[in-house]
Design a protein around this motif. Sequence first.
Motif, PDB file in Angstrom:
ATOM      1  N   ALA A  46       0.863  -1.161   0.179  1.00 39.03           N
ATOM      2  CA  ALA A  46       0.146  -0.136   0.027  1.00 39.03           C
ATOM      3  C   ALA A  46       0.847   1.422   0.055  1.00 39.03           C
ATOM      4  CB  ALA A  46      -1.038   0.104   1.320  1.00 39.03           C
ATOM      5  N   LEU A  47       0.726   2.229  -0.797  1.00 39.83           N
ATOM      6  CA  LEU A  47       1.362   3.483  -1.231  1.00 39.83           C
ATOM      7  C   LEU A  47       0.802   4.577  -0.439  1.00 39.83           C
ATOM      8  CD1 LEU A  47       3.691   4.673  -2.618  1.00 39.83           C
ATOM      9  CD2 LEU A  47       2.513   4.909  -4.596  1.00 39.83           C
ATOM     10  N   GLU A  48      -0.349   4.490  -0.084  1.00 38.54           N
ATOM     11  CA  GLU A  48      -1.281   5.518   0.204  1.00 38.54           C
ATOM     12  C   GLU A  48      -0.919   5.951   1.934  1.00 38.54           C
ATOM     13  OE1 GLU A  48      -2.823   2.982  -1.323  1.00 38.54           O
ATOM     14  OE2 GLU A  48      -3.203   3.911  -3.175  1.00 38.54           O
ATOM     15  N   PRO A  49      -0.768   4.906   2.650  1.00 40.03           N
ATOM     16  CA  PRO A  49      -0.308   5.306   3.949  1.00 40.03           C
ATOM     17  C   PRO A  49       1.118   6.085   3.798  1.00 40.03           C
ATOM     18  CG  PRO A  49      -1.207   3.102   3.910  1.00 40.03           C
ATOM     19  CD  PRO A  49      -1.075   3.371   2.529  1.00 40.03           C
ATOM     20  N   MET A  50       1.872   5.362   3.217  1.00 38.59           N
ATOM     21  CA  MET A  50       3.218   6.055   3.041  1.00 38.59           C
ATOM     22  C   MET A  50       3.119   7.543   2.585  1.00 38.59           C
ATOM     23  SD  MET A  50       5.797   3.085   1.822  1.00 38.59           S
ATOM     24  CE  MET A  50       4.553   2.294   0.826  1.00 38.59           C
ATOM     25  N   VAL A  51       2.307   7.875   1.514  1.00 41.70           N
ATOM     26  CA  VAL A  51       2.133   9.231   0.872  1.00 41.70           C
ATOM     27  C   VAL A  51       1.484  10.236   2.305  1.00 41.70           C
ATOM     28  CG1 VAL A  51       0.872  10.606  -0.608  1.00 41.70           C
ATOM     29  CG2 VAL A  51       2.248   8.417  -1.402  1.00 41.70           C
ATOM     30  N   ALA A  52       0.733   9.750   2.971  1.00 42.54           N
ATOM     31  CA  ALA A  52      -0.087  10.268   3.802  1.00 42.54           C
ATOM     32  C   ALA A  52       0.907  10.783   5.002  1.00 42.54           C
ATOM     33  CB  ALA A  52      -1.328   9.527   4.278  1.00 42.54           C
ATOM     34  N   THR A  53       1.842  10.166   5.309  1.00 45.43           N
ATOM     35  CA  THR A  53       2.982  10.248   6.309  1.00 45.43           C
ATOM     36  C   THR A  53       4.089  10.971   5.755  1.00 45.43           C
ATOM     37  OG1 THR A  53       3.779   8.166   6.110  1.00 45.43           O
ATOM     38  CG2 THR A  53       2.043   8.446   7.685  1.00 45.43           C
ATOM     39  N   GLY A  54       4.269  10.953   4.524  1.00 47.84           N
ATOM     40  CA  GLY A  54       5.388  11.585   3.939  1.00 47.84           C
ATOM     41  C   GLY A  54       6.645  10.747   4.089  1.00 47.84           C
ATOM     42  N   ARG A  55       6.636   9.573   4.423  1.00 48.84           N
ATOM     43  CA  ARG A  55       7.702   8.748   4.551  1.00 48.84           C
ATOM     44  C   ARG A  55       7.332   7.143   4.086  1.00 48.84           C
ATOM     45  NH1 ARG A  55       8.553   8.796  10.747  1.00 48.84           N
ATOM     46  NH2 ARG A  55      10.553   7.422  10.520  1.00 48.84           N
ATOM     47  N   ALA A  56       8.427   6.499   3.734  1.00 51.21           N
ATOM     48  CA  ALA A  56       8.026   5.150   3.251  1.00 51.21           C
ATOM     49  C   ALA A  56       8.239   4.397   4.525  1.00 51.21           C
ATOM     50  CB  ALA A  56       9.304   4.761   2.210  1.00 51.21           C
ATOM     51  N   LYS A  57       7.577   3.086   4.390  1.00 50.12           N
ATOM     52  CA  LYS A  57       7.869   2.296   5.540  1.00 50.12           C
ATOM     53  C   LYS A  57       9.079   2.066   6.005  1.00 50.12           C
ATOM     54  CE  LYS A  57       7.407  -2.239   3.136  1.00 50.12           C
ATOM     55  NZ  LYS A  57       7.112  -3.645   3.442  1.00 50.12           N
ATOM     56  N   THR A  58       9.463   1.483   7.164  1.00 49.45           N
ATOM     57  CA  THR A  58      10.752   1.543   7.709  1.00 49.45           C
ATOM     58  C   THR A  58      11.696   0.174   7.682  1.00 49.45           C
ATOM     59  OG1 THR A  58      10.169   1.204   9.974  1.00 49.45           O
ATOM     60  CG2 THR A  58      10.424   3.505   9.074  1.00 49.45           C
ATOM     61  N   SER A  59      10.868  -0.914   7.011  1.00 48.69           N
ATOM     62  CA  SER A  59      11.463  -2.094   6.802  1.00 48.69           C
ATOM     63  C   SER A  59      11.139  -2.757   5.449  1.00 48.69           C
ATOM     64  CB  SER A  59      11.244  -3.131   7.879  1.00 48.69           C
ATOM     65  OG  SER A  59      11.833  -4.463   7.851  1.00 48.69           O
TER      66      SER A  59
END
Length: 150
Positions: free
Chosen positions: A26-39
Amino acid sequence: MTSPSRPVTEQTLGAWVIKCNPRLTALEPMVATGRAKTSWCIADNYRSRLIEPGQRVLFWVSAHPRRGIWGAGRITGSPCTEDDGLHVATEIGLFDDPVTAEELASVAELRTMEVFRSPQQANPSWVSRTELEVLDGLLPAAPIVGHAGG
């Protein structure tokens, strides 16, 4: 079998490239936070043994109308085994607007980047020092990501 000249070495590495297929992650949650997932899951091969904390990393989004580099950051941990395989920790801030594959391919020095030559290559992909020098002139500054108070 060992190849006599592996393209990725400590001397040739400019930055790792973590690829994200939004059909699978899922890309949308990363866009919403302004950062990629961390792992991120990575292949267990000679490349994973070259990964070290502090190295630069670029975030490539594939299978998207605006495919290209969406963010940049650093490797924050050594590769480690989790339940579903080998992973690496990252801190990647996303750009306000991605630098699209079309924009990148318009630059002669970037047309041979591995993400163009081998789009199905498992994570991590990479860019050379020379390619990174060119990219640094094209990429916007990534927002600084980190922990509150840190």
